[in-house]
Design an enzyme around this catalytic site. Sequence first.
Site: not given
Length: 468
Positions: A294, A323, A437
């Site tokens: 961010e 793995h 938003k």
Amino acid sequence: MLKEKIRFDYNNMTADFIGEKEGVSDAQLDSYKKQAEDAFNYVKENSGKGMMGWTELAYNQDEIVKDIVATAENVRKNFKAFVVLGIGGSALGPIAVFQALKHLHYNELDDSRRNGPKFYVEDNVDPERMNALLDIIDVKNTMFNVITKSGATSETMSQYLIITDILKKALGDKFANNVIATTDIEKGNLIKLAKKEGFKTFYIPSSVGGRFSELCPVGLLPAAVLGIDIATFLEGAKFTQENAKSADFRKNAPLCAALLQYISMQRGKNVSVMMPYADSLKYIADWYCQLWGESLGKAVNLKGETVNVGQTPVKSLGVTDQHSQVQLYAEGPYDKVITFIAVDKFRSEYKIPEGLPEFPDVNFLCGNNLGKLLNTERVATEYALTKKQKANRTIYVPEVNEFTLGQLLMFFMLETAYTGALLGIDTFNQPGVEEGKKATFALFDRRGYEEKKAELQNAKKKENKYII
Ligand code: PA5
């Protein structure tokens, strides 16, 4: 408690170890000396100002720490569970510190061994998760810490509405005793609600943004409720700052780390993998992903030029992700910097028992400690990646404790600030999340978002031919 310094090892970022093409030579590093000094001076000059109030938190919170410790004592004595309501920077730090410093099965311990309230962080609005939480706690003896800097985040305010509704039904007028608000001192809805309802309140300084807020009451209150020594945690952060006073990147580890990442980005290494070799540090990688992603993922620089910079942060856990992801890191594109976090001394050990001499393929493990296996696999993975000329670096943590964790978090915050300064961007804003938003508000028919709603309604519709 080992009060030792964390160490930053960048051998495997250099040309000496991964070759001229992928690595940085001493001469190349030196050619960035002035840029590193400028970045250092920019961060120094702006410390404590604008959105850089986080640089002062290890120095200016004595009174706040006393209040937090007293409040936490009361919570520890009188409540069986402590629930953080928050998201992003208001949740990731508390989760990371909880995982790092408490028993890895803390909530499952019996009351006497846990010796404090159970701990949950609700950092999502998944209805199944909310119902699941409500299935296992008794709200009457649960303290809810609602944390939101803006006091307006939809996810957190939804959680707040649900919990206070339940609390009011269960406790009537006394419901406010079960809520602590942590928010901006003047801005937003939560501060108004806190005043109206009479909640105990802690303040997030206006100059401290969410992802830089772990060292203020956002992180300190949950940590203190967990019995964590927050004064030593802050001392650790301060220790990193005191050791980062030089403009010479060779004497300032976070500045050196930032410079190496900056050079790597210029060379197309746009992925930053955070790979702790310790379950206790697993969620440090989540916290780091928000901080790094961010802060540095920006479209424009401070001059207003389009730059579209940033390094995609990836979380990884050693040995588990050996793995799953290491094949890619070893043989995939040369677009990554891998940061290992190594722990020198684990707080507890387990010896692999003797017992299978007839199976030499397994028997070589017998008699060794698990910590030795974990660290040996890290060294081996580091070796394998270096042999493939994959850029990697290691941060050594002497032991995971309050002091070293404070150091580690401050190391990454400073590294982020220096890298942002090198990139010439605004490290502390997040304009890229606004559009989503606003669209959510419009789709929820929030007043004032009628135009956005119309824009969404007129947007190109998905075509069924592309949904199969
Ligand atoms: O770093 C940030 O500022 C954000 O990611 C916030 O932490 C996140 O959006 C939550 O915001 P708030 O604390 O205002 O609810």
